[in-house]
Scaffold this active site. Structure first.
Site, PDB file in Angstrom:
ATOM      1  N   TRP A  50       0.880  -1.360   0.314  1.00  0.00           N
ATOM      2  CA  TRP A  50      -0.067  -0.028   0.350  1.00  0.00           C
ATOM      3  C   TRP A  50       0.690   1.542  -0.308  1.00  0.00           C
ATOM      4  O   TRP A  50       0.167   2.400  -0.623  1.00  0.00           O
ATOM      5  CB  TRP A  50      -0.461   0.218   1.380  1.00  0.00           C
ATOM      6  CG  TRP A  50      -2.150   1.474   0.922  1.00  0.00           C
ATOM      7  CD1 TRP A  50      -2.739   1.179   0.502  1.00  0.00           C
ATOM      8  CD2 TRP A  50      -1.706   2.170   2.176  1.00  0.00           C
ATOM      9  NE1 TRP A  50      -3.848   2.674   0.854  1.00  0.00           N
ATOM     10  CE2 TRP A  50      -2.991   3.250   2.068  1.00  0.00           C
ATOM     11  CE3 TRP A  50      -1.372   2.217   3.880  1.00  0.00           C
ATOM     12  CZ2 TRP A  50      -3.408   4.107   3.079  1.00  0.00           C
ATOM     13  CZ3 TRP A  50      -1.371   3.485   3.888  1.00  0.00           C
ATOM     14  CH2 TRP A  50      -2.894   4.610   4.164  1.00  0.00           C
ATOM     15  N   LEU A  51       2.055   1.164   1.081  1.00  0.00           N
ATOM     16  CA  LEU A  51       2.227   2.237   0.603  1.00  0.00           C
ATOM     17  C   LEU A  51       3.792   2.733  -0.347  1.00  0.00           C
ATOM     18  O   LEU A  51       4.553   3.973  -0.564  1.00  0.00           O
ATOM     19  CB  LEU A  51       3.311   2.322   2.376  1.00  0.00           C
ATOM     20  CG  LEU A  51       2.631   2.728   3.790  1.00  0.00           C
ATOM     21  CD1 LEU A  51       3.759   1.786   4.615  1.00  0.00           C
ATOM     22  CD2 LEU A  51       2.006   3.995   3.946  1.00  0.00           C
ATOM     23  N   GLU A  91      13.270 -18.429   7.291  1.00  0.00           N
ATOM     24  CA  GLU A  91      13.182 -19.220   8.493  1.00  0.00           C
ATOM     25  C   GLU A  91      12.207 -20.150   8.228  1.00  0.00           C
ATOM     26  O   GLU A  91      12.748 -21.096   9.126  1.00  0.00           O
ATOM     27  CB  GLU A  91      11.953 -17.608   9.157  1.00  0.00           C
ATOM     28  CG  GLU A  91      11.555 -18.180  10.092  1.00  0.00           C
ATOM     29  CD  GLU A  91      11.905 -18.384  11.434  1.00  0.00           C
ATOM     30  OE1 GLU A  91      12.375 -19.535  12.447  1.00  0.00           O
ATOM     31  OE2 GLU A  91      13.407 -17.241  11.871  1.00  0.00           O
ATOM     32  N   HIS A 100      25.980 -31.926  19.781  1.00  0.00           N
ATOM     33  CA  HIS A 100      26.892 -31.933  19.408  1.00  0.00           C
ATOM     34  C   HIS A 100      27.317 -30.361  18.711  1.00  0.00           C
ATOM     35  O   HIS A 100      26.452 -30.005  18.430  1.00  0.00           O
ATOM     36  CB  HIS A 100      26.977 -32.998  18.072  1.00  0.00           C
ATOM     37  CG  HIS A 100      28.062 -33.489  17.689  1.00  0.00           C
ATOM     38  ND1 HIS A 100      28.905 -32.011  16.411  1.00  0.00           N
ATOM     39  CD2 HIS A 100      29.430 -33.956  17.528  1.00  0.00           C
ATOM     40  CE1 HIS A 100      30.157 -32.905  15.936  1.00  0.00           C
ATOM     41  NE2 HIS A 100      29.936 -33.938  16.738  1.00  0.00           N
ATOM     42  N   LYS A 125      23.056 -24.652  14.000  1.00  0.00           N
ATOM     43  CA  LYS A 125      21.492 -24.235  14.366  1.00  0.00           C
ATOM     44  C   LYS A 125      21.736 -22.819  14.352  1.00  0.00           C
ATOM     45  O   LYS A 125      20.989 -21.455  14.068  1.00  0.00           O
ATOM     46  CB  LYS A 125      20.932 -24.489  15.891  1.00  0.00           C
ATOM     47  CG  LYS A 125      19.534 -25.679  15.542  1.00  0.00           C
ATOM     48  CD  LYS A 125      19.986 -26.262  16.499  1.00  0.00           C
ATOM     49  CE  LYS A 125      19.464 -27.837  17.183  1.00  0.00           C
ATOM     50  NZ  LYS A 125      18.599 -27.582  17.382  1.00  0.00           N
ATOM     51  N   ASP A 126      22.971 -21.813  15.382  1.00  0.00           N
ATOM     52  CA  ASP A 126      23.214 -20.497  14.984  1.00  0.00           C
ATOM     53  C   ASP A 126      23.844 -20.377  13.488  1.00  0.00           C
ATOM     54  O   ASP A 126      23.084 -18.750  13.738  1.00  0.00           O
ATOM     55  CB  ASP A 126      24.606 -20.091  15.719  1.00  0.00           C
ATOM     56  CG  ASP A 126      24.291 -20.790  17.293  1.00  0.00           C
ATOM     57  OD1 ASP A 126      23.065 -20.594  17.944  1.00  0.00           O
ATOM     58  OD2 ASP A 126      25.464 -21.576  18.173  1.00  0.00           O
ATOM     59  N   TRP A 139      13.295  -0.492   4.193  1.00  0.00           N
ATOM     60  CA  TRP A 139      11.982  -0.111   4.812  1.00  0.00           C
ATOM     61  C   TRP A 139      12.426   1.808   5.035  1.00  0.00           C
ATOM     62  O   TRP A 139      11.870   2.372   4.898  1.00  0.00           O
ATOM     63  CB  TRP A 139      11.591  -0.319   5.869  1.00  0.00           C
ATOM     64  CG  TRP A 139      10.780  -1.527   5.655  1.00  0.00           C
ATOM     65  CD1 TRP A 139      11.125  -2.940   4.844  1.00  0.00           C
ATOM     66  CD2 TRP A 139       8.721  -1.673   5.664  1.00  0.00           C
ATOM     67  NE1 TRP A 139       9.633  -3.136   5.018  1.00  0.00           N
ATOM     68  CE2 TRP A 139       8.678  -2.889   4.869  1.00  0.00           C
ATOM     69  CE3 TRP A 139       8.623  -0.358   6.125  1.00  0.00           C
ATOM     70  CZ2 TRP A 139       7.221  -3.283   4.696  1.00  0.00           C
ATOM     71  CZ3 TRP A 139       6.871  -0.783   5.539  1.00  0.00           C
ATOM     72  CH2 TRP A 139       6.085  -2.320   5.017  1.00  0.00           C
TER      73      TRP A 139
END
Length: 82
Positions: free
Chosen positions: A8-9, A30, A48, A55-56, A73
């Protein structure tokens, strides 16, 4: 909330693509991060070091893309205020 707000913007097609597209990148990262975590937990339920690093790194990728959203933005709206 931000996705429709970006559509919209945004003044033109490029602005709309940047505002909305940067959000899609975060969601994609994600999803990939969740997939990495699920695979790591399935393959190695005990702790482990390499599993923790994987994961990090996935979480770091999401964080960097969130910084990218703030930058995109911010730059677009900074330009409007100038």
């Amino acid at each position: 909330i931000l996705f429709p707000l970006g559509l919209w913007l945004g003044r033109g097609g490029v602005e709309k693509a940047i505002l909305a597209g940067s959000l899609l990148l975060v969601l994609s990262a994600e999803l990939l991060n969740s997939a990495i975590e699920a695979i790591v937990d399935k393959a190695s339920p005990e702790f482990h070091e390499l599993a923790g690093r994987a994961k990090d790194m996935g979480s770091a990728a999401v964080l960097l893309l969130m910084f990218n959203v703030a930058l995109c933005w911010g730059l677009i709206f900074w330009q409007r205020l100038s």
